[in-house]
Motif scaffolding. Sequence first.
Motif, mmCIF file in Angstrom:
data_model
loop_
_atom_site.group_PDB
_atom_site.id
_atom_site.type_symbol
_atom_site.label_atom_id
_atom_site.label_comp_id
_atom_site.label_asym_id
_atom_site.label_seq_id
_atom_site.Cartn_x
_atom_site.Cartn_y
_atom_site.Cartn_z
ATOM 1 N N LEU A 258 0.858 -1.193 0.000
ATOM 2 C CA LEU A 258 0.000 0.000 0.000
ATOM 3 C C LEU A 258 0.885 1.231 0.000
ATOM 4 N N THR A 259 0.682 2.131 -0.989
ATOM 5 C CA THR A 259 1.448 3.374 -1.043
ATOM 6 C C THR A 259 0.591 4.450 -1.685
ATOM 7 N N ASP A 260 0.929 5.709 -1.380
ATOM 8 C CA ASP A 260 0.177 6.828 -1.948
ATOM 9 C C ASP A 260 1.076 7.763 -2.757
ATOM 10 N N GLY A 261 2.297 7.371 -3.029
ATOM 11 C CA GLY A 261 3.213 8.301 -3.683
ATOM 12 C C GLY A 261 4.073 7.667 -4.756
ATOM 13 N N MET A 262 5.133 8.378 -5.083
ATOM 14 C CA MET A 262 6.095 7.955 -6.085
ATOM 15 C C MET A 262 7.335 7.407 -5.378
ATOM 16 N N VAL A 263 8.227 6.807 -6.163
ATOM 17 C CA VAL A 263 9.525 6.419 -5.623
ATOM 18 C C VAL A 263 10.259 7.683 -5.209
ATOM 19 N N ASP A 264 10.643 7.751 -3.942
ATOM 20 C CA ASP A 264 11.235 8.967 -3.372
ATOM 21 C C ASP A 264 12.303 8.531 -2.371
ATOM 22 N N VAL A 265 13.522 8.287 -2.877
ATOM 23 C CA VAL A 265 14.577 7.719 -2.040
ATOM 24 C C VAL A 265 15.379 8.828 -1.381
ATOM 25 N N PRO A 266 15.907 8.583 -0.187
ATOM 26 C CA PRO A 266 16.787 9.580 0.430
ATOM 27 C C PRO A 266 18.064 9.747 -0.389
ATOM 28 N N ALA A 267 18.442 10.969 -0.667
ATOM 29 C CA ALA A 267 19.647 11.247 -1.446
ATOM 30 C C ALA A 267 20.126 12.655 -1.142
ATOM 31 N N LEU A 268 21.443 12.818 -1.045
ATOM 32 C CA LEU A 268 22.028 14.121 -0.768
ATOM 33 C C LEU A 268 22.288 14.921 -2.035
ATOM 34 N N SER A 269 22.388 14.227 -3.178
ATOM 35 C CA SER A 269 22.667 14.934 -4.425
ATOM 36 C C SER A 269 22.039 14.164 -5.585
ATOM 37 N N ASP A 270 21.767 14.884 -6.658
ATOM 38 C CA ASP A 270 21.226 14.303 -7.896
ATOM 39 C C ASP A 270 20.001 13.432 -7.601
ATOM 40 N N LYS A 271 19.089 13.955 -6.809
ATOM 41 C CA LYS A 271 17.951 13.159 -6.355
ATOM 42 C C LYS A 271 17.035 12.692 -7.485
ATOM 43 N N PRO A 272 16.628 13.547 -8.453
ATOM 44 C CA PRO A 272 15.754 13.044 -9.527
ATOM 45 C C PRO A 272 16.351 11.843 -10.252
ATOM 46 N N ALA A 273 17.649 11.860 -10.514
ATOM 47 C CA ALA A 273 18.285 10.731 -11.207
ATOM 48 C C ALA A 273 18.274 9.479 -10.334
ATOM 49 N N ARG A 274 18.490 9.658 -9.040
ATOM 50 C CA ARG A 274 18.471 8.499 -8.134
ATOM 51 C C ARG A 274 17.058 7.914 -8.023
ATOM 52 N N ASP A 275 16.043 8.760 -8.022
ATOM 53 C CA ASP A 275 14.665 8.263 -8.001
ATOM 54 C C ASP A 275 14.362 7.464 -9.261
ATOM 55 N N ARG A 276 14.759 7.995 -10.418
ATOM 56 C CA ARG A 276 14.510 7.285 -11.672
ATOM 57 C C ARG A 276 15.261 5.958 -11.715
ATOM 58 N N ALA A 277 16.495 5.953 -11.203
ATOM 59 C CA ALA A 277 17.283 4.715 -11.214
ATOM 60 C C ALA A 277 16.641 3.657 -10.316
ATOM 61 N N SER A 278 16.127 4.070 -9.157
ATOM 62 C CA SER A 278 15.464 3.122 -8.266
ATOM 63 C C SER A 278 14.201 2.564 -8.918
ATOM 64 N N ARG A 279 13.420 3.428 -9.542
ATOM 65 C CA ARG A 279 12.200 2.979 -10.224
ATOM 66 C C ARG A 279 12.522 1.991 -11.335
ATOM 67 N N GLU A 280 13.578 2.277 -12.093
ATOM 68 C CA GLU A 280 13.954 1.393 -13.196
ATOM 69 C C GLU A 280 14.422 0.036 -12.673
ATOM 70 N N ARG A 281 15.162 0.028 -11.559
ATOM 71 C CA ARG A 281 15.606 -1.255 -10.992
ATOM 72 C C ARG A 281 14.413 -2.089 -10.521
ATOM 73 N N ILE A 282 13.394 -1.422 -9.965
ATOM 74 C CA ILE A 282 12.210 -2.158 -9.519
ATOM 75 C C ILE A 282 11.551 -2.865 -10.696
#
Length: 593
Positions: A134-158
């Motif tokens: 159950l979730t209400d949002g998007m992939v939103d990973v903790p990151a100190l830099s380049d956050k949009p790219a890290r979110d996209r990379a996590s989504r792609e790995r899933i």
Amino acid sequence: MLYRWLMTGAWLLLVLLALPVQAAPQGSPEQGDVRLAIDVSGSMKDNDPDNLRASGVRLLVDLLPDNVRAGLWTFGQQVANPLAMGTVNDQWRQHALSVLPQLTRYEQFTDLESALNLATQGVRGEGRTHLIVLTDGMVDVPALSDKPARDRASRERIIKTLAPDLAGRNVVIHTIALSRNADTDLMRAISQQTGGLASVAEDSRALLRSFLDVLNQVAPRQQLPLEDGRFQVDDQVQEFTALIFHDQRDGPITLVSPDGERLSIDDPGVASRWRHDDRYELITVPDPFAGQWQIEGPVGAGSRILIDSSLQLRSANIPATLYAHIDQPLDVWLDGMAKQGDDPSRQPVVDAVLRGAQGEITSTRLQRESDGHYRGHLDRIDQTGNAELALQARTEAFARLLTRSVNVVPVIDASLSGDQSRITLKAAWPRLTRDNTRINADLLGETLDVKPLADDRWQITLPDDLPDESVPVDLVATVALDNRILEIPLPPVMLNSDAATSLSGARLDRDAVQGEQMASSQEEGQDQPWSLQRLWHLAQENWPAARAQAMQWMQDPRAWWVAAALIVLCLLLAFRRRRLRRQRPRHRRDPSV
């Protein structure tokens, strides 16, 4: 030297205190595992203000069959396991109810990838494992830099790595997307890859129904038809459980037996269990009297009568995903029924009805064949979204009902690039290929060129001179399959969906347009500029989550050690800077004449 030791110690203290607490690894599960992963990010407080997810989990806990193994995980910035895997029994249920308050300990971020990894840790594939997310949002990973790219990379790995790996380990992922802000494309992708159900709850009021839809996939139960608050119990029913949905402020529920006995929460009578929740009643009656029972009081949508009986309605496998405009074969039979001979009047009538959010989509009467099975198929499936397939067998002596929750999707997915220069099409139905499928695209009467990219992918290049108004690209797939030619209309792709008017000059309902259009592909989309308006909206959306995270952090005793370490570090830096200033050589200024 002392200064260097103090600086090193302060940095080590900060690093150690900031390390997240990892969930303990679980042992290898047995067959029939059921695992829940619940989003506890701060936005859940706004999208589910009444905490109906706790009622949904409570409903699952009550209805899960005994002797299966089940557990609960929560995820936000971190992944926790408040309810370890255990065998479902009365003691386990009591423990499960005691951890429900942890669903409101909100965190920042939504680390779905870590949740999927930790909730399935130790699964080796010996038996089927059901994971409910159950979730209400998007992939939103903790990151100190380049956050949009890290979110996209996590989504792609899933999508490309994790979901196929879990499917190979016999893990079925059922997803519940709460609110329009959820990444429904991602939820549907991982559910389809693993054979699970992708359910969408538009708001928290639909959340309980979504939990029940998923439970119907995990542990299906025989039912009795419930019509106008009445249901008929036959002499082969050993026990029934009445699940009655109602609003929080609705009046009391009374259950009336065939002999006139009135059962209530204050006087349950023959009921062995009566659980009251703000949103539902769960009433279990063993060895019920045969005859007509009646429910007095509010009976909300989705209410049902679950039974244990030796006479059961069975069906061949029905996939959780159906495809629009594609016929679905059905094969149904009855177990435990005495032979009735060839007299048609004594044979049950078996019907199949597919219902969606707008009512009945299609229905058919199944035909009895020589082997005692009832067969047929559903056609004219012309709506997409969540739906329920109801199979019902009825005679004068008994009735049996079997329901399956399904998700009806288009046969082809379409995504619009961020710069609106192209549309990418991908076959969702596995039987479609470039060899048997031709796609026609039309923009304002002009036929667009559609080129194949791969065996199951196509691309449409859009013209440079697009109109400023919102316009649709109409799509039709022509499929040659099984000696038939199928003309399958696809959902249109809306261009300039943010435009206020269409070409006709009428004002557009933006919510409706966004609900119909295909979401832009995150893999091909381009990053949007960080305007002041965008930053202000992001701040407004994330303020509840940030505030909840700050309050939770301040309640942690480690927070004060972190604050002390930061103060020491700042003092040391200030001391260092002052000492450097004193040691700096002063240059003599020559006087000017």
